[in-house]
Design an enzyme around this catalytic site. Structure first.
Site, mmCIF file in Angstrom:
data_model
loop_
_atom_site.group_PDB
_atom_site.id
_atom_site.type_symbol
_atom_site.label_atom_id
_atom_site.label_comp_id
_atom_site.label_asym_id
_atom_site.label_seq_id
_atom_site.Cartn_x
_atom_site.Cartn_y
_atom_site.Cartn_z
ATOM 1 N N ASP A 1 0.842 -1.277 0.061
ATOM 2 C CA ASP A 1 -0.020 0.119 -0.115
ATOM 3 C C ASP A 1 0.911 1.251 0.039
ATOM 4 O O ASP A 1 2.135 1.333 0.313
ATOM 5 C CB ASP A 1 -0.998 0.130 1.145
HETATM 6 N N1 URA Z 1 -1.201 -5.815 4.000
HETATM 7 C C1 URA Z 1 -1.615 -4.734 3.763
HETATM 8 O O1 URA Z 1 -2.739 -4.603 4.501
HETATM 9 N N2 URA Z 1 -0.952 -3.861 3.121
HETATM 10 C C2 URA Z 1 0.178 -3.813 2.586
HETATM 11 O O2 URA Z 1 0.754 -3.142 1.987
HETATM 12 C C3 URA Z 1 0.552 -5.217 2.488
HETATM 13 C C4 URA Z 1 -0.137 -6.178 3.297
#
Ligand code: URA
Length: 232
Positions: free
Chosen positions: A104
């Site tokens: 993310d």
């Molecule tokens: N899980 C998440 O919620 N975000 C990420 O970036 C990676 C794994």
């Protein structure tokens, strides 16, 4: 392999541009300017050279580890934030390296990128079960009961089958080390929410056998010379 061909294969531009870079004396091998685009070099041991001051090592296929900072998108067509690609030198971007899975925008840590199609496929295929380790900071104190629920499996909103953490250990009152083998959308954040907590910060410290080095600053990258290290 011819020097101009070496440059072309590494992403330094179109064939003509690469010939020009060499002919204009912008390429050094072992500290010496080589201005003959046809000069032959052995790349089997990963030839080191310099193009207009940029040191480079020949890699037939590119596999790099980036310490992703917050505020960057993994998407190839980022919309709201700059793309992680902008943190890489132009030759790697020209070679079309792609992120292996997604982190993310606000997640930091180890992100692999490669131009090796079969490797990308293998790393993203659920068959290969590459474990990923996340360091989670939660909003509220974490209980052992929440950890046990993450290990037993929680149901997320897009699939009735529960998803389990492969490993989960408390590392502080509000911090947790979580190992997952799947890579569902927002998986860590949704798993934390499913046990009644909230993920405030997320950092990936490991992918398979590769650990993010402590001395690799956010925004910097390294070559991964041995892809098999991921599967160890
Ligand atoms: N899980 C998440 O919620 N975000 C990420 O970036 C990676 C794994």
């Amino acid at each position: 392999m011819r020097l101009s061909q070496i440059l072309f294969s590494q992403g330094f531009g179109a064939r003509r541009e690469c010939e020009g870079l060499v002919a204009h004396g912008l390429v050094k091998v072992a500290g010496e300017v080589i201005d003959d685009p046809q000069a032959e070099f052995d790349v089997s041991q990963g030839l080191a050279f310099e193009v207009d001051g940029l040191p480079w090592v020949y890699h037939e296929k590119a596999l790099v580890m980036l310490h992703k900072p917050a505020g960057y998108e993994c998407s190839l067509k980022p919309s709201a934030w700059p793309g992680v690609h902008t943190l890489l030198p132009l030759p790697l971007r020209r070679r079309g390296v792609q992120p292996v899975g997604r982190l993310d925008q606000d997640t930091t840590g180890l992100l692999l990128l490669t131009d090796d199609g079969p490797l990308l496929h293998k790393l993203t295929s659920p068959k290969h079960h590459v474990p990923k380790v996340y360091e989670v900071t939660a909003r509220h104190p974490l209980s052992q009961q929440q950890v046990d629920r993450l290990l037993a499996g929680v149901v997320l909103d897009d699939d009735p089958r529960p998803v389990k953490a492969d490993a989960a250990e408390l590392t502080g009152e509000t911090t947790l080390r979580l190992t997952l083998v799947q890579g569902k959308y927002h998986q860590v954040k949704r798993m934390l929410a499913a046990v009644g907590n909230r993920c405030e910060q997320l950092h990936r410290s490991r992918v398979g056998g590769l650990v993010l080095p402590h001395d690799l600053p956010a925004g910097k990258w390294l070559w991964v010379d041995d892809p098999s290290a991921i599967f160890r």
